[in-house]
Motif scaffolding. Structure first.
Motif, PDB file in Angstrom:
ATOM      1  N   GLY A  18       0.813  -1.206   0.000  1.00 24.76           N
ATOM      2  CA  GLY A  18       0.000   0.000   0.000  1.00 24.76           C
ATOM      3  C   GLY A  18       0.848   1.257   0.000  1.00 24.76           C
ATOM      4  O   GLY A  18       0.521   2.244  -0.658  1.00 24.76           O
ATOM      5  N   LYS A  19       1.947   1.216   0.731  1.00 24.06           N
ATOM      6  CA  LYS A  19       2.866   2.364   0.754  1.00 24.06           C
ATOM      7  C   LYS A  19       3.462   2.579  -0.625  1.00 24.06           C
ATOM      8  O   LYS A  19       3.622   3.712  -1.073  1.00 24.06           O
ATOM      9  CB  LYS A  19       3.971   2.133   1.773  1.00 24.06           C
ATOM     10  N   GLU A  20       3.746   1.492  -1.315  1.00 23.24           N
ATOM     11  CA  GLU A  20       4.281   1.579  -2.671  1.00 23.24           C
ATOM     12  C   GLU A  20       3.265   2.230  -3.616  1.00 23.24           C
ATOM     13  O   GLU A  20       3.622   3.079  -4.432  1.00 23.24           O
ATOM     14  CB  GLU A  20       4.656   0.187  -3.174  1.00 23.24           C
ATOM     15  N   VAL A  21       1.997   1.850  -3.497  1.00 25.06           N
ATOM     16  CA  VAL A  21       0.935   2.466  -4.308  1.00 25.06           C
ATOM     17  C   VAL A  21       0.843   3.956  -3.975  1.00 25.06           C
ATOM     18  O   VAL A  21       0.740   4.799  -4.867  1.00 25.06           O
ATOM     19  CB  VAL A  21      -0.425   1.767  -4.069  1.00 25.06           C
ATOM     20  N   TRP A  22       0.900   4.283  -2.691  1.00 28.75           N
ATOM     21  CA  TRP A  22       0.858   5.676  -2.214  1.00 28.75           C
ATOM     22  C   TRP A  22       1.977   6.503  -2.847  1.00 28.75           C
ATOM     23  O   TRP A  22       1.750   7.588  -3.354  1.00 28.75           O
ATOM     24  CB  TRP A  22       0.967   5.657  -0.689  1.00 28.75           C
TER      25      TRP A  22
END
Length: 71
Positions: A4-8
């Motif tokens: 999710g952090k990567e998508v963010w």
């Protein structure tokens, strides 16, 4: 959580939104966004995929949306 952090990061969400005091000021602070009444997963996913006001619509997969909300 790292997915999710990567998508963010990949979608530059931090340029407009803050989390835990870090990020931009154009959009709302998202630190506790899911704790507000009526802010279900479906509601947040709808905003991300449809866009609102100055926020563009993002074309994310179901997995990317789920990972982002988990983050």
């Amino acid at each position: 959580m790292s997915a999710g952090k990567e998508v963010w990061q990949r979608n530059n969400c931090h340029t407009c939104h803050q989390m835990y005091g870090l990020g931009g000021y154009l959009g709302p602070d998202l630190t506790n966004i899911m704790s507000k009444p009526g802010r279900t997963d479906a509601y947040i996913k709808g905003i991300i995929t449809s866009g609102v006001k100055q926020m563009p619509a993002f074309q994310l997969s179901d997995k990317e949306l789920t990972d982002l909300l988990f983050f």
